[in-house]
Design a protein around this motif. Structure first.
Motif, PDB file in Angstrom:
ATOM      1  N   PRO A 285       0.741  -0.831 -14.112  1.00 13.32           N
ATOM      2  CA  PRO A 285       0.081  -0.777 -12.793  1.00 13.32           C
ATOM      3  C   PRO A 285      -1.440  -0.657 -12.892  1.00 13.32           C
ATOM      4  N   GLN A 286      -1.927   0.116 -13.864  1.00 12.67           N
ATOM      5  CA  GLN A 286      -3.386   0.211 -14.055  1.00 12.67           C
ATOM      6  C   GLN A 286      -3.971  -1.169 -14.350  1.00 12.67           C
ATOM      7  N   LEU A 289      -4.142  -3.548 -11.238  1.00 10.23           N
ATOM      8  CA  LEU A 289      -5.267  -3.239 -10.352  1.00 10.23           C
ATOM      9  C   LEU A 289      -6.597  -3.544 -11.038  1.00 10.23           C
ATOM     10  N   LEU A 325      -4.287  -7.269  -3.138  1.00  9.68           N
ATOM     11  CA  LEU A 325      -3.534  -6.080  -2.715  1.00  9.68           C
ATOM     12  C   LEU A 325      -2.254  -6.474  -1.993  1.00  9.68           C
ATOM     13  N   LEU A 328       0.248  -7.601  -4.612  1.00  9.07           N
ATOM     14  CA  LEU A 328       0.810  -6.464  -5.358  1.00  9.07           C
ATOM     15  C   LEU A 328       1.689  -5.570  -4.474  1.00  9.07           C
ATOM     16  N   LEU A 330       0.571  -3.634  -2.000  1.00  6.75           N
ATOM     17  CA  LEU A 330      -0.109  -2.426  -1.513  1.00  6.75           C
ATOM     18  C   LEU A 330      -0.548  -2.555  -0.066  1.00  6.75           C
ATOM     19  N   ILE A 389      -6.890   4.284  -5.047  1.00  3.12           N
ATOM     20  CA  ILE A 389      -5.615   4.607  -4.413  1.00  3.12           C
ATOM     21  C   ILE A 389      -5.482   6.129  -4.476  1.00  3.12           C
ATOM     22  N   VAL A 396       1.970   3.854  -0.228  1.00  3.90           N
ATOM     23  CA  VAL A 396       2.130   2.957  -1.384  1.00  3.90           C
ATOM     24  C   VAL A 396       3.144   3.547  -2.360  1.00  3.90           C
ATOM     25  N   GLN A 399       3.763   4.566  -8.239  1.00  4.89           N
ATOM     26  CA  GLN A 399       3.103   4.079  -9.471  1.00  4.89           C
ATOM     27  C   GLN A 399       1.615   3.794  -9.269  1.00  4.89           C
ATOM     28  N   TRP A 400       1.192   3.518  -8.023  1.00  6.40           N
ATOM     29  CA  TRP A 400      -0.221   3.167  -7.790  1.00  6.40           C
ATOM     30  C   TRP A 400      -1.094   4.393  -7.520  1.00  6.40           C
ATOM     31  N   ARG A 401      -0.464   5.508  -7.182  1.00  7.35           N
ATOM     32  CA  ARG A 401      -1.237   6.648  -6.662  1.00  7.35           C
ATOM     33  C   ARG A 401      -2.141   7.263  -7.728  1.00  7.35           C
TER      34      ARG A 401
END
Ligand SMILES: [Mn+2]
Length: 450
Positions: A285-286, A289, A325, A328, A330, A389, A396, A399-401
């Motif tokens: 995920p990193q 983004l 976004l 993905l 989001l 995020i 969301v 995993q994105w937080r």
């Protein structure tokens, strides 16, 4: 002292005077010392305008330019007189006797003579240019004007009018000369080396402040005055705080760390942001983004050329980030609606660019006559898209937080396009991971040895 010849500062003063009407006076004071604690002060940093026009690094000084109706423009510097007993405590002073030769001004006098000189000049010129935002200075000028009136040298209608110096000076400072560009290349190169040092020193178990120390040590070792602004080292969710300067948290494996820091060299700022994995490898995920922010960064840089403008570039960045976004998951689509309703602002809430120069957020208009200012050769700006995020972003997937990413470069507008001044520090994720591979081994070796 300045690295530039006095002729450069004379040329700047002449260029400023050429923009102003005759029968005018320009007043530019040096910065003041700021108290840090009781009788100790913060390290002195000269006012950018004063530095631009004089190259003189002392506090308690004032530059006056006088453009008469006829005859040449005259420059006057008021500064502290020599005082060997005092200089033992507070440091070397140039003194008025040496200022004419050292700074290339027409005349120099002790600071305490400023009041009397101003009272005389105010009854001779029609317009005074000063920074009206400087309320203390403006009050001082109004008091001088009142005194000049009371002396009855002129009636109320013809005493000098006050005008704002900032638009005139900003227009000059916004277009960097070749020698300024050289200094800005150096500021950017020093900043880049500092970022490389921080990347190579990064490992789980360290602290954000240790990366700050690596950066700032590197800046100083290369001859910079120090950081051009408070270094931001934010790991994990701290990267989502745009002006995080606490830099106190431990660096944790699996987190990213965002570093926004730049060196000040000869007064000019570097301003770089890089975001990289603490343990040397991006998670999926990193990386997703990160690649999106990098795409926006590269897109924006590709658009920098004479005639383009920062608002159009920002719109293209918004389009790029919002589209990504949505892909993905989001943000909800469709794209046009997400842009229209500005739902992207939950994750991208700042601008893409600012001017860069003697001030990290440099002077210079962004709009003129209701239109964005077109880019011109010699302008220097940042390109700094990001995505943040928040750790509590409930809308969301988990995993994105807590992921915050910004990638910032310093860009010079050239005749044909642009020059990226900060290319020396990698931003490609593979290049970052490769650099950090070499680091991990060195760091572990060091830990064992220590
Ligand atoms: Mn910036």
């Amino acid at each position: 002292m300045t690295a530039l010849p006095i002729a450069s500062f004379q040329a700047r003063r002449a260029a400023l005077a050429a923009r102003l009407p005759s029968s005018s006076l320009v007043l530019v004071p040096a910065a003041e010392l700021a108290v840090r604690s009781r009788d100790t002060e913060y390290p002195f940093r000269q006012d950018s305008d004063f530095w631009y026009l004089t190259g003189f690094a002392e506090p308690e000084a004032v530059l006056v330019l006088i453009k008469p109706v006829q005859g040449p423009v005259k420059s006057h510097l008021f500064c502290l007189p020599r005082d060997p007993a005092q200089e033992i405590w507070t440091g070397y002073r140039l003194g008025p006797e040496r200022a004419v030769a050292s700074l290339g001004v027409d005349q120099a006098a002790p600071l305490h003579e400023l009041d009397a000189a101003m009272l005389g000049w105010l009854s001779q010129v029609e317009q005074v240019f000063l920074t009206l935002n400087d309320t203390a200075l403006t009050q001082r000028l109004l008091a001088w004007r009142q005194q000049a009136l009371q002396r009855g040298r002129r009636n109320a209608q013809v005493v000098a009018q006050l005008s704002d110096l900032q638009p005139e000076l900003a227009a000059l400072r916004q277009i960097k000369s070749e020698e300024e560009i050289q200094l800005m290349r150096r500021a950017a190169a020093i900043s880049a080396t500092g970022h490389l040092a921080a990347m190579q020193a990064c490992a789980p178990g360290g602290y954000e402040y240790q990366l700050q120390a690596e950066l700032e040590y590197s800046f100083k070792m290369q001859g910079a005055a120090g950081p051009a602004y408070g270094s931001i080292v934010g790991s994990g969710a701290n990267a989502c705080i745009l002006h995080y300067v606490e830099n106190s948290a431990p660096l944790q494996a699996g987190d990213l760390v965002l570093i926004d820091a730049g060196a000040e060299y000869q007064g000019y700022a570097g301003d770089i942001t890089r975001t990289f994995p603490v343990s040397g490898q991006f998670s999926a995920p990193q990386l997703a983004l990160y690649r999106l922010v990098l795409k926006a960064n590269e897109l924006a840089i590709s658009l920098v050329r004479p005639g383009a403008d920062l608002e159009a570039i920002h719109q293209r960045v918004i389009h790029c980030l919002t589209e990504g976004l949505i892909e993905l998951g989001l943000l909800a689509g469709p794209l046009a609606q997400a842009i229209e309703q500005e739902t992207y602002k939950a994750f991208y809430m700042h601008g893409t660019s600012h001017w860069l120069g003697l001030d990290v957020h440099d002077v210079g208009a962004y709009r003129q006559q209701g239109q964005p200012v077109p880019l011109q050769p010699g302008m220097v700006l940042t390109i700094e898209p990001g995505l943040y995020i928040a750790p509590d972003a409930a809308e969301v997937e988990p995993q994105w937080r807590g992921i915050g990413i910004r990638i910032e470069d310093d860009v010079l507008v050239t005749a044909t396009g642009c020059e990226v001044l900060t290319e020396a520090v990698p931003k490609d994720p593979e290049a970052i991971e490769a650099l950090m591979m070499t680091r991990s081994k060195a760091k572990e070796g060091c830990h064992q040895a220590c």
